[in-house]
Scaffold this motif. Structure first.
Motif, PDB file in Angstrom:
ATOM      1  N   GLN A  24       0.847  -1.153   0.048  1.00  0.00           N
ATOM      2  CA  GLN A  24      -0.076  -0.019  -0.057  1.00  0.00           C
ATOM      3  C   GLN A  24       0.815   1.353   0.189  1.00  0.00           C
ATOM      4  O   GLN A  24       1.881   1.290   0.638  1.00  0.00           O
ATOM      5  N   LYS A  25       0.465   2.171  -0.684  1.00  0.00           N
ATOM      6  CA  LYS A  25       1.257   3.325  -0.848  1.00  0.00           C
ATOM      7  C   LYS A  25       0.490   4.736  -0.603  1.00  0.00           C
ATOM      8  O   LYS A  25      -0.601   4.604  -0.602  1.00  0.00           O
ATOM      9  N   GLN A  26       0.998   5.595   0.374  1.00  0.00           N
ATOM     10  CA  GLN A  26       0.175   6.886   0.703  1.00  0.00           C
ATOM     11  C   GLN A  26       1.398   7.938   0.820  1.00  0.00           C
ATOM     12  O   GLN A  26       2.264   7.904   1.689  1.00  0.00           O
ATOM     13  N   GLN A  27       0.927   8.978   0.076  1.00  0.00           N
ATOM     14  CA  GLN A  27       1.590  10.255   0.021  1.00  0.00           C
ATOM     15  C   GLN A  27       1.511  10.811   1.568  1.00  0.00           C
ATOM     16  O   GLN A  27       0.482  10.759   1.866  1.00  0.00           O
ATOM     17  N   VAL A  28       2.683  11.263   2.081  1.00  0.00           N
ATOM     18  CA  VAL A  28       2.471  11.761   3.186  1.00  0.00           C
ATOM     19  C   VAL A  28       3.669  13.188   3.019  1.00  0.00           C
ATOM     20  O   VAL A  28       4.659  12.849   2.868  1.00  0.00           O
ATOM     21  N   SER A  29       3.184  14.393   3.430  1.00  0.00           N
ATOM     22  CA  SER A  29       4.093  15.486   3.253  1.00  0.00           C
ATOM     23  C   SER A  29       4.988  15.939   4.535  1.00  0.00           C
ATOM     24  O   SER A  29       4.540  15.433   5.694  1.00  0.00           O
ATOM     25  N   GLU A  30       5.941  16.290   4.263  1.00  0.00           N
ATOM     26  CA  GLU A  30       6.923  16.816   5.147  1.00  0.00           C
ATOM     27  C   GLU A  30       6.928  18.270   5.622  1.00  0.00           C
ATOM     28  O   GLU A  30       7.741  18.643   6.429  1.00  0.00           O
ATOM     29  N   ALA A  31       5.913  19.065   5.051  1.00  0.00           N
ATOM     30  CA  ALA A  31       5.772  20.487   4.976  1.00  0.00           C
ATOM     31  C   ALA A  31       5.648  20.886   6.558  1.00  0.00           C
ATOM     32  O   ALA A  31       5.961  22.147   6.821  1.00  0.00           O
ATOM     33  N   LEU A  32       5.043  20.037   7.260  1.00  0.00           N
ATOM     34  CA  LEU A  32       4.837  20.466   8.718  1.00  0.00           C
ATOM     35  C   LEU A  32       5.746  20.107   9.704  1.00  0.00           C
ATOM     36  O   LEU A  32       5.796  20.451  10.818  1.00  0.00           O
ATOM     37  N   ILE A  33       6.940  19.407   9.276  1.00  0.00           N
ATOM     38  CA  ILE A  33       8.139  19.180  10.423  1.00  0.00           C
ATOM     39  C   ILE A  33       8.721  20.381  10.732  1.00  0.00           C
ATOM     40  O   ILE A  33       9.050  21.167   9.933  1.00  0.00           O
ATOM     41  N   GLY A  34       8.992  20.290  12.015  1.00  0.00           N
ATOM     42  CA  GLY A  34       9.501  21.462  12.491  1.00  0.00           C
ATOM     43  C   GLY A  34       8.802  22.319  12.996  1.00  0.00           C
ATOM     44  O   GLY A  34       8.968  23.560  13.590  1.00  0.00           O
ATOM     45  N   ARG A  35       7.438  22.501  12.669  1.00  0.00           N
ATOM     46  CA  ARG A  35       6.397  23.572  12.965  1.00  0.00           C
ATOM     47  C   ARG A  35       5.728  23.154  14.376  1.00  0.00           C
ATOM     48  O   ARG A  35       5.228  22.107  14.531  1.00  0.00           O
ATOM     49  N   ALA A  36       5.449  24.368  15.203  1.00  0.00           N
ATOM     50  CA  ALA A  36       4.809  23.859  16.425  1.00  0.00           C
ATOM     51  C   ALA A  36       3.441  23.637  16.423  1.00  0.00           C
ATOM     52  O   ALA A  36       2.750  24.233  15.598  1.00  0.00           O
ATOM     53  N   ARG A  37       3.055  22.659  17.255  1.00  0.00           N
ATOM     54  CA  ARG A  37       1.740  22.451  17.054  1.00  0.00           C
ATOM     55  C   ARG A  37       0.594  23.511  17.309  1.00  0.00           C
ATOM     56  O   ARG A  37      -0.247  23.480  16.310  1.00  0.00           O
ATOM     57  N   LEU A  38       0.771  24.181  18.115  1.00  0.00           N
ATOM     58  CA  LEU A  38      -0.222  25.353  18.433  1.00  0.00           C
ATOM     59  C   LEU A  38      -0.237  26.183  17.127  1.00  0.00           C
ATOM     60  O   LEU A  38      -1.377  26.825  16.603  1.00  0.00           O
ATOM     61  N   ASP A  39       0.929  26.599  16.837  1.00  0.00           N
ATOM     62  CA  ASP A  39       1.053  27.403  15.257  1.00  0.00           C
ATOM     63  C   ASP A  39       0.098  26.664  14.208  1.00  0.00           C
ATOM     64  O   ASP A  39      -0.325  27.477  13.383  1.00  0.00           O
ATOM     65  N   VAL A  40       0.273  25.401  13.969  1.00  0.00           N
ATOM     66  CA  VAL A  40      -0.317  24.892  12.722  1.00  0.00           C
ATOM     67  C   VAL A  40      -1.572  24.870  13.210  1.00  0.00           C
ATOM     68  O   VAL A  40      -2.495  25.360  12.231  1.00  0.00           O
ATOM     69  N   PHE A  41      -2.237  24.560  14.368  1.00  0.00           N
ATOM     70  CA  PHE A  41      -3.758  24.397  14.652  1.00  0.00           C
ATOM     71  C   PHE A  41      -4.342  25.915  14.617  1.00  0.00           C
ATOM     72  O   PHE A  41      -5.173  26.187  14.063  1.00  0.00           O
ATOM     73  N   SER A  42      -3.560  26.903  15.066  1.00  0.00           N
ATOM     74  CA  SER A  42      -3.811  28.516  15.046  1.00  0.00           C
ATOM     75  C   SER A  42      -4.249  28.848  13.663  1.00  0.00           C
ATOM     76  O   SER A  42      -5.129  29.446  13.165  1.00  0.00           O
ATOM     77  N   GLU A  43      -3.126  28.342  12.564  1.00  0.00           N
ATOM     78  CA  GLU A  43      -3.296  28.631  11.264  1.00  0.00           C
ATOM     79  C   GLU A  43      -4.584  27.989  10.559  1.00  0.00           C
ATOM     80  O   GLU A  43      -5.405  28.749   9.900  1.00  0.00           O
ATOM     81  N   LEU A  44      -4.880  26.844  10.986  1.00  0.00           N
ATOM     82  CA  LEU A  44      -5.910  26.374  10.400  1.00  0.00           C
ATOM     83  C   LEU A  44      -7.244  26.794  11.103  1.00  0.00           C
ATOM     84  O   LEU A  44      -8.134  26.792  10.183  1.00  0.00           O
ATOM     85  N   CYS A  45      -7.308  27.157  12.266  1.00  0.00           N
ATOM     86  CA  CYS A  45      -8.585  27.327  12.792  1.00  0.00           C
ATOM     87  C   CYS A  45      -8.891  28.865  12.874  1.00  0.00           C
ATOM     88  O   CYS A  45     -10.167  29.435  12.856  1.00  0.00           O
ATOM     89  N   SER A  46      -7.891  29.880  12.429  1.00  0.00           N
ATOM     90  CA  SER A  46      -8.133  31.343  12.593  1.00  0.00           C
ATOM     91  C   SER A  46      -9.427  31.787  11.521  1.00  0.00           C
ATOM     92  O   SER A  46      -9.207  31.272  10.574  1.00  0.00           O
ATOM     93  N   GLY A  47     -10.360  32.430  12.269  1.00  0.00           N
ATOM     94  CA  GLY A  47     -11.309  32.924  11.536  1.00  0.00           C
ATOM     95  C   GLY A  47     -12.363  32.170  11.223  1.00  0.00           C
ATOM     96  O   GLY A  47     -13.363  32.391  10.388  1.00  0.00           O
ATOM     97  N   LYS A  48     -12.381  31.042  11.944  1.00  0.00           N
ATOM     98  CA  LYS A  48     -13.271  30.002  11.539  1.00  0.00           C
ATOM     99  C   LYS A  48     -14.086  29.602  12.902  1.00  0.00           C
ATOM    100  O   LYS A  48     -13.555  29.874  14.013  1.00  0.00           O
ATOM    101  N   ARG A  49     -15.324  28.891  12.670  1.00  0.00           N
ATOM    102  CA  ARG A  49     -16.042  28.472  13.764  1.00  0.00           C
ATOM    103  C   ARG A  49     -15.675  27.022  13.885  1.00  0.00           C
ATOM    104  O   ARG A  49     -15.910  26.101  12.959  1.00  0.00           O
ATOM    105  N   VAL A  50     -15.350  26.697  15.028  1.00  0.00           N
ATOM    106  CA  VAL A  50     -14.415  25.585  15.248  1.00  0.00           C
ATOM    107  C   VAL A  50     -15.101  24.593  16.355  1.00  0.00           C
ATOM    108  O   VAL A  50     -15.402  25.308  17.311  1.00  0.00           O
TER     109      VAL A  50
END
Length: 213
Positions: A24-50
């Motif tokens: 089985q093959k599944q693409q997995v990106s490395e783009a978030l490696i090294g980024r803080a957990r809260l920073d990623v969630f903040s970017e995804l959630c900003s301006g939205k109803r969550v």
């Protein structure tokens, strides 16, 4: 031995030593490696109803390090958790509401955030049905990744014939890129937008409803 040429991607040795049906093959990106957990969630959630599912971190609730309290400062967020013991402790510090029954959750969210919860769930199909019924445009799910945790969380003591595993005692399973994407494809009508290695030990999956375009 892995091979590579200009016309084809690198081939894993596993592909050469197993029947294709089991590879089985599944693409997995490395783009978030090294980024803080809260920073990623903040970017995804900003301006939205969550809706934040699994919001209390019971039984290790810590208001000084609560993801839900941190999200409450940056977006319009409500919480859901079946462990209500910490609700009275958390609610005075929140603008949003806390829910413990799916039937009470309003269906007006842009994004449902489900961080490090799926591995606790005994009825995965039923859980996904409840999430889908909310009708959000986006779903973000993170789970501990067996591949990322392999070296630091597993050990076998041959002398004692004992397997040592560093894991939350309530976890029911470990996920991998394939098994996470597989349950999302089998048990939801969502469109998987991608998988990312995340927070040094986890996977982050982002999915959207088909109607969300």
């Amino acid at each position: 031995m892995s091979t590579h040429n200009a016309a084809s991607p690198m081939v894993s040795p596993l592909e050469l030593s197993h029947q294709p049906y089991f590879v089985q093959k599944q693409q997995v990106s490395e783009a978030l490696i090294g980024r803080a957990r809260l920073d990623v969630f903040s970017e995804l959630c900003s301006g939205k109803r969550v809706l934040h599912v699994g919001c209390v971190d019971w039984p290790i609730t810590n208001l000084q390090n609560s993801l839900h309290l941190q999200l409450d400062k940056i977006c319009e967020v409500d919480g859901f958790d079946i462990n209500t013991e910490a609700f009275a402790q958390m609610q005075p510090h929140l603008r949003g509401r806390l829910y413990s029954r799916w039937e009470d959750v309003p269906h007006h969210y842009d994004l449902v955030l489900v961080p490090e919860v799926l591995e606790h769930v005994p009825d995965v199909l039923g859980f996904f049905r409840e999430l889908d019924a909310i009708g959000a445009a986006e779903y973000v799910i993170t789970v501990p990744d067996a591949y990322s945790c392999m070296r630091r969380h597993f050990d076998y003591n041959a002398g004692a014939q004992t397997f040592v595993e560093v894991v939350h005692p309530d976890h029911n399973c470990w996920y991998t890129p394939f098994t996470l994407s597989n349950v999302l494809r089998k048990y939801t009508p969502w469109q998987l937008q991608g998988l990312w290695f995340f927070n040094r030990m986890s996977l982050l999956a982002m999915a959207t409803r088909a109607s969300a375009g």
